[in-house]
Design a protein around this motif. Structure first.
Motif, PDB file in Angstrom:
ATOM      1  N   UNK A  10       0.833  -1.202   0.000  1.00 56.21           N
ATOM      2  CA  UNK A  10       0.000   0.000   0.000  1.00 56.21           C
ATOM      3  C   UNK A  10       0.866   1.251   0.000  1.00 56.21           C
ATOM      4  N   UNK A  11       0.364   2.279  -0.672  1.00 53.73           N
ATOM      5  CA  UNK A  11       1.082   3.547  -0.684  1.00 53.73           C
ATOM      6  C   UNK A  11       0.930   4.212   0.682  1.00 53.73           C
ATOM      7  N   UNK A  12       2.009   4.746   1.230  1.00 54.64           N
ATOM      8  CA  UNK A  12       1.901   5.403   2.533  1.00 54.64           C
ATOM      9  C   UNK A  12       1.151   6.728   2.410  1.00 54.64           C
ATOM     10  N   UNK A  13       0.477   7.104   3.484  1.00 56.16           N
ATOM     11  CA  UNK A  13      -0.274   8.362   3.498  1.00 56.16           C
ATOM     12  C   UNK A  13       0.648   9.551   3.248  1.00 56.16           C
ATOM     13  N   UNK A  14       1.900   9.444   3.686  1.00 57.71           N
ATOM     14  CA  UNK A  14       2.853  10.537   3.490  1.00 57.71           C
ATOM     15  C   UNK A  14       3.109  10.797   2.007  1.00 57.71           C
ATOM     16  N   UNK A  15       3.108   9.752   1.192  1.00 60.08           N
ATOM     17  CA  UNK A  15       3.333   9.917  -0.247  1.00 60.08           C
ATOM     18  C   UNK A  15       2.140  10.619  -0.891  1.00 60.08           C
ATOM     19  N   UNK A  16       0.954  10.260  -0.465  1.00 65.40           N
ATOM     20  CA  UNK A  16      -0.259  10.934  -0.960  1.00 65.40           C
ATOM     21  C   UNK A  16      -0.232  12.393  -0.527  1.00 65.40           C
ATOM     22  N   UNK A  24      -0.830  21.646  -4.369  1.00 64.73           N
ATOM     23  CA  UNK A  24      -1.386  22.702  -3.511  1.00 64.73           C
ATOM     24  C   UNK A  24      -2.886  22.535  -3.256  1.00 64.73           C
ATOM     25  N   UNK A  25      -3.271  21.342  -2.823  1.00 62.14           N
ATOM     26  CA  UNK A  25      -4.644  21.152  -2.362  1.00 62.14           C
ATOM     27  C   UNK A  25      -4.584  20.843  -0.869  1.00 62.14           C
ATOM     28  N   UNK A  26      -5.586  21.322  -0.146  1.00 61.65           N
ATOM     29  CA  UNK A  26      -5.568  21.176   1.310  1.00 61.65           C
ATOM     30  C   UNK A  26      -6.706  20.316   1.854  1.00 61.65           C
ATOM     31  N   UNK A  27      -7.264  19.469   1.006  1.00 63.65           N
ATOM     32  CA  UNK A  27      -8.327  18.565   1.443  1.00 63.65           C
ATOM     33  C   UNK A  27      -7.946  17.135   1.077  1.00 63.65           C
ATOM     34  N   UNK A  28      -8.653  16.198   1.664  1.00 65.54           N
ATOM     35  CA  UNK A  28      -8.368  14.790   1.417  1.00 65.54           C
ATOM     36  C   UNK A  28      -9.440  14.125   0.565  1.00 65.54           C
ATOM     37  N   UNK A  29     -10.324  14.916   0.007  1.00 65.41           N
ATOM     38  CA  UNK A  29     -11.443  14.369  -0.758  1.00 65.41           C
ATOM     39  C   UNK A  29     -10.987  13.598  -2.002  1.00 65.41           C
ATOM     40  N   UNK A  34      -5.706  10.454  -6.159  1.00 66.25           N
ATOM     41  CA  UNK A  34      -4.257  10.649  -6.053  1.00 66.25           C
ATOM     42  C   UNK A  34      -3.562   9.303  -5.904  1.00 66.25           C
ATOM     43  N   UNK A  35      -4.145   8.407  -5.119  1.00 65.88           N
ATOM     44  CA  UNK A  35      -3.586   7.063  -4.954  1.00 65.88           C
ATOM     45  C   UNK A  35      -3.501   6.353  -6.312  1.00 65.88           C
ATOM     46  N   UNK A 149       2.519  12.099 -10.716  1.00 65.53           N
ATOM     47  CA  UNK A 149       1.176  11.925 -10.143  1.00 65.53           C
ATOM     48  C   UNK A 149       0.479  13.281 -10.014  1.00 65.53           C
ATOM     49  N   UNK A 150       1.225  14.315  -9.612  1.00 62.80           N
ATOM     50  CA  UNK A 150       0.658  15.667  -9.531  1.00 62.80           C
ATOM     51  C   UNK A 150       0.222  16.172 -10.887  1.00 62.80           C
TER      52      UNK A 150
END
Length: 181
Positions: A10-16, A24-29, A34-35, A149-150
């Motif tokens: 699994x991809x770590x949350x830190x990579x996401x 430059x997005x500040x939400x997790x929606x 992104x994954x 990915x960005x």
């Protein structure tokens, strides 16, 4: 050669979070999107470099021969098992004295039978990859994956005429392994 991504850790949350910061997005929606873009970018990185990024076990089926044969994936870390496979699909684990293995300085794995065999194929299982996990991945590869990915995230709704950033291949090029057939 495409490498299977189904067996990736699994991809770590830190990579996401790195991709979120990069675009430059500040939400997790959009973390699921992104994954998916990170998986695509990592797959493209593996295809471009010719190396598996994160260590995992893989299995190759090769002809049963006494001649040295290269394993398909790079870089090989350890060869775990060596079996002969008969035409009916039955497998026999071989004793150490029945085969030879080598991992050269470039991470290429080599295998061969020491004796003739009635088997038609050999099955070799081995560990392969540049890093044990995403945190140990070389910085250039990781940054290129994040940038790609960005880019994929930012351009998900349309076509960008310029294509992916050239910096991605510049970051990955030092790790590229090419084989001449």
């Amino acid at each position: 050669m495409s490498f299977p991504i189904a067996d990736w850790p699994d991809l770590p949350a830190a990579l996401i979070a790195e991709v979120r910061d990069f675009v430059r997005i500040d939400h997790q929606a959009d973390d699921n999107a992104i994954d998916a873009f990170l998986c695509s970018a990592a797959s493209l990185c593996e295809d471009f470099t010719g190396q598996m990024l994160i260590a995992r076990s893989v299995t190759d089926m090769l002809p049963a021969r006494q001649a040295w044969q290269k394993l398909k994936r790079l870089p090989v870390q350890a060869i775990l098992s060596f079996e002969t496979v008969d035409a009916d699909g039955s497998a026999t684990l071989l004793a150490v004295e029945d085969y030879a293995i080598d991992i050269d300085s470039g991470g290429i794995g080599w295998v061969r039978l020491r004796r003739d065999s009635d088997a038609s194929r050999i099955r070799v299982t081995y560990d392969c990859g540049l890093a044990a996990d995403w945190d140990e991945l070389p910085a250039g590869l990781r940054q290129g994956i994040v940038r790609l990915a960005g880019y994929l995230y930012a351009n998900r709704d349309g076509v960008d005429a310029e294509g992916p950033p050239r910096a991605v291949t510049a970051l990955w090029r030092p790790y590229r392994r090419m084989r001449i057939a």
